[in-house]
Each structure stands twice: as C-alpha cells, then as structure tokens.
Enzyme design. Sequence first.
Site, short mmCIF file in Angstrom:
data_model
loop_
_atom_site.label_atom_id
_atom_site.label_comp_id
_atom_site.label_asym_id
_atom_site.label_seq_id
_atom_site.Cartn_x
_atom_site.Cartn_y
_atom_site.Cartn_z
N HIS A 7 0.82 -1.20 0.00
CA HIS A 7 0.00 0.00 0.00
C HIS A 7 0.86 1.26 0.00
O HIS A 7 2.05 1.20 0.27
CB HIS A 7 -0.97 0.03 1.20
CG HIS A 7 -0.31 0.23 2.53
ND1 HIS A 7 -0.04 -0.81 3.39
CD2 HIS A 7 0.14 1.35 3.16
CE1 HIS A 7 0.53 -0.35 4.48
NE2 HIS A 7 0.66 0.97 4.37
N HIS A 75 3.53 11.22 -6.25
CA HIS A 75 2.14 11.09 -6.66
C HIS A 75 1.80 9.62 -6.86
O HIS A 75 2.69 8.78 -6.96
CB HIS A 75 1.87 11.87 -7.96
CG HIS A 75 2.63 11.37 -9.14
ND1 HIS A 75 3.91 11.80 -9.42
CD2 HIS A 75 2.33 10.44 -10.09
CE1 HIS A 75 4.34 11.19 -10.52
NE2 HIS A 75 3.40 10.35 -10.93
N GLU A 117 -1.92 10.95 -10.88
CA GLU A 117 -1.72 10.97 -12.33
C GLU A 117 -2.74 10.03 -12.98
O GLU A 117 -2.93 8.90 -12.52
CB GLU A 117 -0.30 10.51 -12.66
CG GLU A 117 0.03 10.52 -14.13
CD GLU A 117 1.46 10.10 -14.40
OE1 GLU A 117 1.83 10.01 -15.58
OE2 GLU A 117 2.22 9.85 -13.43
#
Length: 125
Positions: A7, A75, A117
């Site tokens: 994660h 990101h 993104e």
Amino acid sequence: MKFNFVHNNFNVTNLDKSLEFYRESLGLKEVERKVADDGSFILVYLGDGITSHTLELTWLKDWDRQYNLGDNEFHLALEVDDFDEAHKLHKEQGCICFENKSMGIYFIADPDNYWIEILPKQLVK
C-alpha cells in the site's frame, strides 16, 4: 528475496471528504478500516477491486492543520480504460490540477492536494 507492493499512505485532514473524493473521482472502495482503541487515529484502506495494492488514508484526531507536502513531486498513478470520459468527469469535478497534453496525461488533486496521475491504459508500462 522478493518484495511486493502492499500500500501507499496519504494522511488526510477530513476523512469523510477524502473517502467521498476517492469514491466519486476514482471508484476506489473501502476494503479495510482500523480504529485506534483510544480514538486517536483511523486508518482506511481503499482498493480498486482489481489489484491487491491499496491506498491507506490516515486520519489523526489531534492533527489541526493542513499537511505540508513540500516541493517533492510524489504522486500516485492510475490507468483508466476510458481516458476521455475520465477527463470529462474530473473537469466537471474541478479537480484537474495539471495537464500534459503532449504526453497524453493529466493530474487531479485530492482534498489535501495530493496529486494523482491519470493515464490512458495503453500508456502504462
């Protein structure tokens, strides 16, 4: 020895607002929740229903300010099967924060200004 992604974590200031954003903007669903016995934190894990990778949202009870994300351009990246429809949705939601039309990608910002993104499926490697 083999390592596998499990994660990523984003700390959030408003858990309900963040959960709504990730559900409405990206279709991510809660797969697990951990609440501290003393109520000091809540961890919510979101999944895409396809991969085993999750996004952990961490809410801290005593945190009283926006998180300083600094100048680091970290990101998440998600691929989408209908890029044009996703772009239309995100434009309507007003969450597109940067577009790179020459690369055929764009970024959206969540309520805490973390960038995600968005890539058309054929660009992902």
